[in-house]
Design an enzyme around this catalytic site. Structure first.
Site, PDB file in Angstrom:
ATOM      1  N   CYS A 269       0.018   5.524   0.753  1.00  0.00           N
ATOM      2  CA  CYS A 269      -0.977   6.502   1.178  1.00  0.00           C
ATOM      3  C   CYS A 269      -0.386   7.893   0.988  1.00  0.00           C
ATOM      4  CB  CYS A 269      -1.363   6.284   2.635  1.00  0.00           C
ATOM      5  SG  CYS A 269      -2.619   7.464   3.214  1.00  0.00           S
TER       6      CYS A 269
ATOM      7  N   ARG B 265       0.822  -1.209   0.000  1.00  0.00           N
ATOM      8  CA  ARG B 265       0.000   0.000   0.000  1.00  0.00           C
ATOM      9  C   ARG B 265       0.850   1.250   0.000  1.00  0.00           C
ATOM     10  NH1 ARG B 265      -3.718   1.511   5.018  1.00  0.00           N
ATOM     11  NH2 ARG B 265      -1.919   2.749   5.567  1.00  0.00           N
TER      12      ARG B 265
END
Length: 129
Positions: free
Chosen positions: A108, A106
């Protein structure tokens, strides 16, 4: 000849913009960015950032399912876009509840603005092999 297939489903929001909800390229599915929009109403869902994060992930899962995958279980990479990093911890909580002990890779990032002035958007890559 390209081995790609656009993916479309009523289970995720769609609009008249020039993009596919997802594109399958062999065993890889690239899911377009989704905000917390209810596919039935076309409107952003009410609620806190956790509720909105859940809706975003439901939209992504619907596209993966439409491509023949197993929802979030097949997601290998997610990019999270937030308009306020103060929401980061609560997004992590909601995200962690959905992905469990083996979450995907991931990224962000905080952005200045998202379409429809939503607070969170995510795109994803899934492996359907």
């Amino acid at each position: 000849m390209s081995d790609t297939e656009p993916i479309s489903t009523d289970g995720a929001p769609s609009n008249d913009n020039p993009y596919s909800q997802g594109v399958r390229a062999g065993d890889t599915l690239h899911v377009s960015g989704y905000g917390p929009v209810d596919p039935e109403t076309g409107e952003a869902v009410d609620g806190d950032i956790g509720t909105q994060t859940d809706r975003v992930l439901e939209n992504i899962a619907a596209v993966v399912d439409a491509a023949g995958g197993d929802g979030l279980a097949d997601v290998v990479k997610v990019t999270v876009y937030l308009t306020d990093l103060e929401d980061y911890e609560r997004v992590n909580e909601a995200y962690g509840e959905r992905f469990g002990d083996e979450p995907p890779a991931r990224v962000c990032v905080e952005v200045s603005r998202l379409p429809e002035d939503v607070r969170v958007e995510m795109d994803a890559t899934a492996y359907l092999g």
